[in-house]
Design a protein around this motif. Structure first.
Motif, mmCIF file in Angstrom:
data_model
loop_
_atom_site.group_PDB
_atom_site.id
_atom_site.type_symbol
_atom_site.label_atom_id
_atom_site.label_comp_id
_atom_site.label_asym_id
_atom_site.label_seq_id
_atom_site.Cartn_x
_atom_site.Cartn_y
_atom_site.Cartn_z
ATOM 1 N N ALA A 63 37.299 74.964 8.362
ATOM 2 C CA ALA A 63 37.209 75.392 6.841
ATOM 3 C C ALA A 63 36.012 74.647 6.742
ATOM 4 N N GLY A 64 35.264 74.297 7.428
ATOM 5 C CA GLY A 64 33.749 75.012 6.697
ATOM 6 C C GLY A 64 33.087 76.031 6.151
ATOM 7 N N ARG A 65 33.752 77.289 7.145
ATOM 8 C CA ARG A 65 33.502 78.786 6.419
ATOM 9 C C ARG A 65 34.704 79.273 5.399
ATOM 10 N N PHE A 66 36.102 78.534 5.724
ATOM 11 C CA PHE A 66 37.138 79.396 5.210
ATOM 12 C C PHE A 66 38.480 78.722 4.749
ATOM 13 N N ALA A 67 38.511 78.868 3.345
ATOM 14 C CA ALA A 67 39.218 78.131 2.297
ATOM 15 C C ALA A 67 39.998 79.045 2.886
ATOM 16 N N ASP A 68 41.423 77.647 3.141
ATOM 17 C CA ASP A 68 42.798 77.991 3.994
ATOM 18 C C ASP A 68 42.849 78.435 4.834
ATOM 19 N N PRO A 69 41.580 77.714 6.054
ATOM 20 C CA PRO A 69 41.972 78.766 7.245
ATOM 21 C C PRO A 69 42.968 79.041 7.975
ATOM 22 N N ASP A 70 44.237 78.830 7.638
ATOM 23 C CA ASP A 70 45.039 79.308 8.790
ATOM 24 C C ASP A 70 45.681 79.909 8.197
#
Length: 386
Positions: free
Chosen positions: A298-305
């Motif tokens: 989540a520190g790299r991608f918004a809404d990672p799942d």
């Protein structure tokens, strides 16, 4: 230096890591492979560098640390030197263009043939009937080799020694001789015409490059294609978007590699002590780069799942999260010519299936079950075709 049995926190001095009183479960636990993502979240949040004694490696789980480790020359491929690389004779823009064109033509033609064979049926299982065959058959078609030799040549490279053996060399020799005398519009002719220091490549080099391609058409590419199809079948609205706009297939491929990479864990070996993840990995230690975890950071991608093929599309500023850097990590999963092969087989395989099978969807009651930990993908894809 001995590896500590517990995890390492982010210390004030990298050579003096702090031991924690308790550690999370090991990657080697029997049920972790069924769903490793809860453990990945724990590792990212609390244990950015952890020595997992049962698994036999130091674990890196955050995107920035995995990205750093994969590009650090002090962390060698495991085993060191594994994996073929592109030959310098193929580095020119002209030769690369011809190589890519041949691979694209082979993948496009083969994918169409395989997809059309399924078109008259009600249901199919895509892993064994499509994903397994497409990469290898696409290479054979790109090289201009006889189609009936697909299984024999590919199995030789998948199950044989690390270097191309005498059987493969003997099979290729008459084809190489004919292409040198009478070039055609295929990839084998491109390889035979390539020159190094003003001279044609030796026969053994051509054979090694063909073996590189056939190895690249192996399990990693099969699994990556299966994961791509599973992601889109799980999201029918996004599948419909790719059907309507085939150019989105590239974005779907990139997002699938982030969301559910086939190379889930990439191993490296530290040549020297390396400071990474807030601690120090000792020389000689195995480092497990948790690519599957890094893609859900989540520190790299918004809404990672969430699987979102527009995450990779141009003009979507901010959709990939706050941190800079590439969306898809270079895992070394494919080497040399295999880099282009993996992408073109996935993209053209997806396009061919959507073109030939307008009713493509999960078979009633079926849900894919990913398997594996180092490499991970659905074991089966049972689909309805119409």
């Amino acid at each position: 230096m001995l590896c500590p049995s517990g995890p390492v926190s982010r210390p004030s001095a990298p050579n003096a890591p702090t031991r924690r009183a308790s550690a999370p479960r090991s990657l080697a636990a029997p049920d972790v492979a069924r769903d490793p993502y809860p453990l990945y979240r724990t590792l990212r949040d609390k244990h950015p560098l952890l020595h997992d004694e049962p698994f036999g490696a130091w674990l890196l789980s955050r995107y920035v640390d995995v990205q750093t480790a994969l590009s650090d020359p002090r962390l060698a491929a495991h085993p060191e030197g594994a994996g073929p690389t592109a030959h310098p004779a193929l580095a020119s823009r002209e030769v690369q263009g011809r190589v890519r064109a041949a691979l694209k033509a082979g993948a496009e033609r083969t994918a169409y043939v395989l997809a059309r064979r399924l078109a008259g049926r009600r249901e199919a299982e895509l892993v064994t009937e499509f994903c397994h065959w497409l990469p290898a058959a696409a290479v054979v078609a790109a090289l201009g080799l006889p189609h009936e030799d697909t299984a024999r040549v590919t199995d030789r490279c998948r199950t044989g020694p690390d270097r191309p053996d005498a059987v493969l060399a003997a099979f290729l020799r008459p084809h190489v001789v004919r292409r040198r005398a009478h070039p055609r519009d295929d990839l084998l002719s491109v390889l035979c015409a390539a020159r190094a220091d003003g001279r044609p490549l030796p026969e053994e080099t051509v054979t090694a490059l063909v073996a590189d391609l056939l190895t690249g058409a192996g399990e990693a590419t099969d699994r990556a294609l299966a994961s791509l199809l599973a992601n889109l079948l799980d999201h029918p609205a996004q599948l419909a978007l790719v059907r309507a706009a085939p150019a989105l297939a590239d974005a779907a491929w990139a997002e699938s590699r982030r969301h559910a990479p086939a190379a889930h864990i990439v191993l490296r070996r530290a040549r020297v002590p390396v400071v990474v993840g807030g601690g120090t990995v000792p020389a000689g230690a195995t480092v497990a780069c948790l690519v599957g975890s890094a893609g859900r950071d989540a520190g790299r991608f918004a809404d990672p799942d969430r699987y979102d093929l527009f995450r990779a599309a141009p003009g979507r500023a901010g959709s990939c999260g706050p941190a800079p850097g590439p969306q898809v990590l270079d895992t070394g999963q494919w080497h040399g010519l295999g880099v282009d092969l993996a992408r073109v087989t996935a993209v053209h395989g997806l396009r061919a299936l959507l073109d030939a099978l307008p009713g493509l969807a999960w078979a009633p009651g079926f849900r894919p079950v990913p398997e594996g930990l180092l490499t991970r993908s659905p074991a089966a894809l049972h689909v309805r075709l119409r």
